[in-house]
Write a protein that holds these residues in place. Structure first.
Motif, PDB file in Angstrom:
ATOM      1  N   TRP A 275      -6.616   1.357  -4.580  1.00 53.30           N
ATOM      2  CA  TRP A 275      -5.493   0.687  -5.239  1.00 53.30           C
ATOM      3  C   TRP A 275      -5.316   1.186  -6.665  1.00 53.30           C
ATOM      4  CZ3 TRP A 275      -1.941  -2.004  -2.735  1.00 53.30           C
ATOM      5  CH2 TRP A 275      -2.276  -2.571  -1.498  1.00 53.30           C
TER       6      TRP A 275
ATOM      7  N   LEU B 261       0.836  -1.191   0.000  1.00 50.11           N
ATOM      8  CA  LEU B 261       0.000   0.000   0.000  1.00 50.11           C
ATOM      9  C   LEU B 261       0.876   1.248   0.000  1.00 50.11           C
ATOM     10  CD1 LEU B 261      -3.024   0.750   0.081  1.00 50.11           C
ATOM     11  CD2 LEU B 261      -2.780   1.082   2.538  1.00 50.11           C
TER      12      LEU B 261
ATOM     13  N   ARG C  73       1.843   2.053  -3.423  1.00 47.94           N
ATOM     14  CA  ARG C  73       0.700   2.675  -4.099  1.00 47.94           C
ATOM     15  C   ARG C  73       0.542   4.126  -3.621  1.00 47.94           C
ATOM     16  NH1 ARG C  73      -2.628   5.134  -7.253  1.00 47.94           N
ATOM     17  NH2 ARG C  73      -4.681   5.450  -6.331  1.00 47.94           N
TER      18      ARG C  73
ATOM     19  N   LYS D  17      -5.279  -5.920  -2.689  1.00 44.79           N
ATOM     20  CA  LYS D  17      -5.635  -5.192  -3.905  1.00 44.79           C
ATOM     21  C   LYS D  17      -6.736  -5.916  -4.679  1.00 44.79           C
ATOM     22  CE  LYS D  17      -3.408  -3.299  -8.045  1.00 44.79           C
ATOM     23  NZ  LYS D  17      -2.113  -3.074  -8.722  1.00 44.79           N
TER      24      LYS D  17
END
Ligand code: ATP
Ligand code: MG
Lengths: 416, 295
Positions: A292, A162, A165, A385
């Protein structure tokens, strides 16, 4: 032809119309809970019209100049007390009880205070994201749920992904867009959690009812011996499934249609449809929403509706399967609730030490509990995700097989 | 031609029917047996609601489950418990069943009007079924079974709930229909089939005991049925000695109809022609399923 007949049977059930009306009323009520903020929120619309929602240097300069003028006006009306105010809120806080200003001035002050919030929060975004450390979030969650061993590793692992991302998100500037200041208004929660969850559960009730009632109709009216020995025979079950699908779609259309129409007529989203859902202003909790993928509000809404529809048809499939074998609506209802309850409760009681706890999340029953976190890395247990995609694909396959199996079994079933 | 070949049916460990082999050509077959003998079970297999545990059911040489739609297309069936949609009119309910039978809408409409008239319901076509009497519902059931002009008409106790007038009308109707189709009707009421069935099928101990014409079946008891008058005082001892199948009291005398293997010992005994009912009572006299039931 037959489907039309089966549809009539559904349409003639008063309970379905009653529930539909009741749910519409309920959703309208829920939709109206944030109307107190409406005037406040209107300020954002003007800001977006004048400066766009993209928070960049140019926009901040323009907005800053404008804001300076507003602060000058604030000091102008406050000139009698000899102090200098840097922000509208300071003046408001000082005179919170005295209210020495006239109606017009007060209204303007409140308005400026909203602008102040948007301006000052926008200034702080960069700093917030610099300080934002997902490792802390991971540790906090691990501590909060008492996770150990493999489970704790998984959470750390996922938060690392994460984090990558998040970097991408910052690079894209997804976080820097004007949107309702949801730490205050909580519009995301209202739309996707309160209304969203209500919609899902209401539709679930209607879907289970419609599917079970029409599938069991012949057995409950004791007409099975006649209906299933006619030429069409057991294939009638397929027509019933088709009728339930059509009726279900109608119910979705009406309930979601009326609910969203009420919502979006009440809260003006014009100019905001294309704002990324992961923008900082959408944040309601200490950890901002992080999708995501780079999704706009409108895209997110689209996925929400799509997922709701798919999940309802999964519920329909499960109900159909149960109905074929149980032939009794009450029993089917009861069993469905037990399965749903087990689906929600099992992950709760499973030990928090192994990865098993994460596998238990991959059911539509868990998925519908947090619709406001779909496609995001915000749910500690559903952080994956591909969580939504895998859940939907796996359960579509499972439910599809169950339906195919029940139709095939029904063809050779002894009907006593 | 409809054939049951070595058909057995078990419900769990309980055997309901065993090694049933039967052939049905055009004509009326009366399935005559007491309660619980397996009539409904046999019929449910013939209409594809149940499937045989062993054996096969063939129509024109092909298994009926293989024929599937083709078989049900020529089938008309009235179940023992005929269910209906309470809030439908007979017309609407029959329209639905016609659609299930794959009938075209206009053909169906015409046929329904015709049939409702045939069963004497032409004046209540727009009344809801929940307001119908039991006999009226039964007539809707009969009409429903004939919707698709079936080659095989199977009726499970079709006359239950009908008054004598309707029974008579029904028997007449079957006689007309029987020309070019197989009609199988189950009953435990002898008079229902006595006058119209070409063949009687009797089931005993889960097996087919007889499948024959009424005349042939009655021959079993030829010379064994008598009637005689007995003083009331002696009635008790007479009953103990002979198998009485009918009694009538006239003043201080009782007239007995009874079965005996003995040749007319008493000159007062009158030899009478056996009826189907006599045979029924004789065959099922020691049948456990009959005990306690009135025939
Ligand atoms: N679904 C079932 N499960 C278990 N046993 C059954 C089932 N259906 C029927 N039976 C049993 O099979 C036997 C035959 O029943 P069936 O209904 O065929 O009799 P019937 O001749 O039609 O009787 P009636 O004249 O009362 O209608 C009975 O002993 C019954 O208890
Ligand atoms: Mg029966």
């Amino acid at each position: 032809m037959i489907i039309k007949h089966e549809l009539w049977k559904i349409a003639k059930m008063p309970i379905i119309w009653f529930l539909l009306l009741f749910f519409i009323g309920l959703n309208v009520l829920i939709s109206l809970t944030n109307t107190d903020f409406k005037e406040d929120m209107a300020v954002l619309k003007d800001l977006v019209r004048n400066y766009g929602h993209d928070i960049n240097v140019e926009m901040m300069t323009d907005l800053g100049d404008d804001y300076e003028e507003k602060v000058a006006w604030v000091n102008h009306i406050a000139k009698h007390d000899g102090k200098t105010y840097e922000h509208p809120s300071e003046l408001l806080d000082t005179y919170i009880s005295e209210k020495p200003f006239n109606e017009d001035e007060m209204q303007k002050l409140w308005q400026y205070r909203s602008i102040e919030t948007y301006y000052r929060v926008s200034q702080d975004i960069d700093e917030f994201y610099q300080k934002l450390d997902l490792k802390d979030s991971a540790s906090a969650i691990i501590g909060m749920y008492g996770m150990k061993d493999a489970a704790a590793d998984t959470v750390r692992d996922q938060f690392q992904k994460l984090d990558r991302r998040l970097e991408e998100l910052i690079e894209n500037g997804e976080h820097k867009h004007l949107f309702f200041h949801n730490k205050v208004y909580e519009m995301h929660e209202l739309l996707f959690e309160k209304i969203g969850r209500a919609l899902i559960f209401e539709l679930m009730l209607l879907f289970v009812l419609i599917t079970a009632a029409v599938t069991n109709y012949e057995f409950e009216n004791k007409t099975a011996a006649v209906s299933y020995t006619a030429k069409r025979g057991r294939k009638l079950a397929l027509a019933k499934l088709a009728a339930a699908s059509i009726a279900g779609f109608f119910v979705i259309l009406v309930l979601i249609g009326v609910t969203f129409t009420t919502y979006f007529l009440t809260y003006d989203y014009s100019g905001l449809w294309n704002v990324p859902i992961s923008t900082y202003f959408n944040a309601e909790m200490p950890l901002p929403y992080i999708t995501w993928w780079n999704l706009s509000f409108l895209e997110y809404l689209g996925f929400f509706v799509l997922f709701v529809i798919i999940i309802q048809y999964l519920f329909m499939g499960i109900t159909f399967f149960l109905s074929i074998f149980m032939k009794n609506t009450y029993l089917v209802f009861f069993c469905f609730l037990i399965i749903a309850g087990a689906g929600v409760l099992l992950p709760e009681i499973a030990p928090h030490g192994s990865n098993f706890i994460f596998y238990l999340q991959y059911t539509p029953y868990v998925m519908v509990m947090n619709p406001h976190e779909w496609l995001m890395g915000n749910g500690p247990f559903t952080i994956y995700k591909t969580y939504e995609a895998v859940t939907i694909v796996v359960w579509t396959l499972v439910t599809g097989s169950l339906c195919a199996l029940s139709i095939r079994r029904f063809k050779r079933m002894q009907l006593h | 031609m409809l054939v049951m070949n070595q058909v057995s049916k078990k419900f769990g460990n309980f055997t309901a029917l065993k090694d049933v082999t039967l052939e049905f050509d055009n004509g009326i077959y009366g399935l005559l047996a007491p309660n619980g003998a397996g009539k409904t079970t046999m019929i449910k297999m013939l209409v594809t609601l149940l499937f045989p545990t062993n054996g096969e059911i063939l129509y024109d040489g092909t298994d009926i489950t293989t024929l599937d739609e083709e078989y049900r297309n020529v089938l008309g069936y009235l179940p023992q418990e005929f269910g209906y949609y309470k809030n439908y009119t007979p017309e609407k309910y029959l329209m639905y069943l016609a659609a299930l039978k794959g009938m075209e809408k206009n053909t169906a409409k015409q046929k329904i009007t015709e049939l409702l008239k045939l069963v004497g319901l032409e004046n209540v076509t727009n009344k809801k079924l929940k307001k119908f009497s039991g006999g009226m519902i039964q007539r809707v059931g009969i009409a429903q079974a004939m919707l698709n002009d079936p080659k095989i008409l199977i009726l499970d106790e079709p006359t239950s709930g009908l008054d004598p007038k309707e029974r008579a009308r029904f028997r007449k109707l079957l006689n007309v229909l029987a020309q070019d189709r197989i009609i199988i009707l189950s009953t435990h009421i002898v008079s229902d089939v006595e006058s119209i069935a070409n063949q009687i099928i009797m089931i005993k101990d889960k097996k087919v005991l007889y499948k024959d014409s009424i005349t042939n079946i009655c021959e079993i008891l030829e010379g064994k049925i008598y009637e005689t008058e007995v003083e009331i005082a002696n009635a008790e001892s007479f009953r103990a000695k002979y198998f009485s199948i009918g009694e009538r009291q006239e003043r201080d005398q009782m007239t007995f109809r009874f079965i005996t293997e003995e040749k007319a010992i008493d000159p007062a005994w009158r030899n009478v022609r056996p009826s189907l009912e006599d045979v029924f009572l004789y065959i099922y006299q020691d049948d456990a399923t009959l005990a306690g039931s009135t025939v």
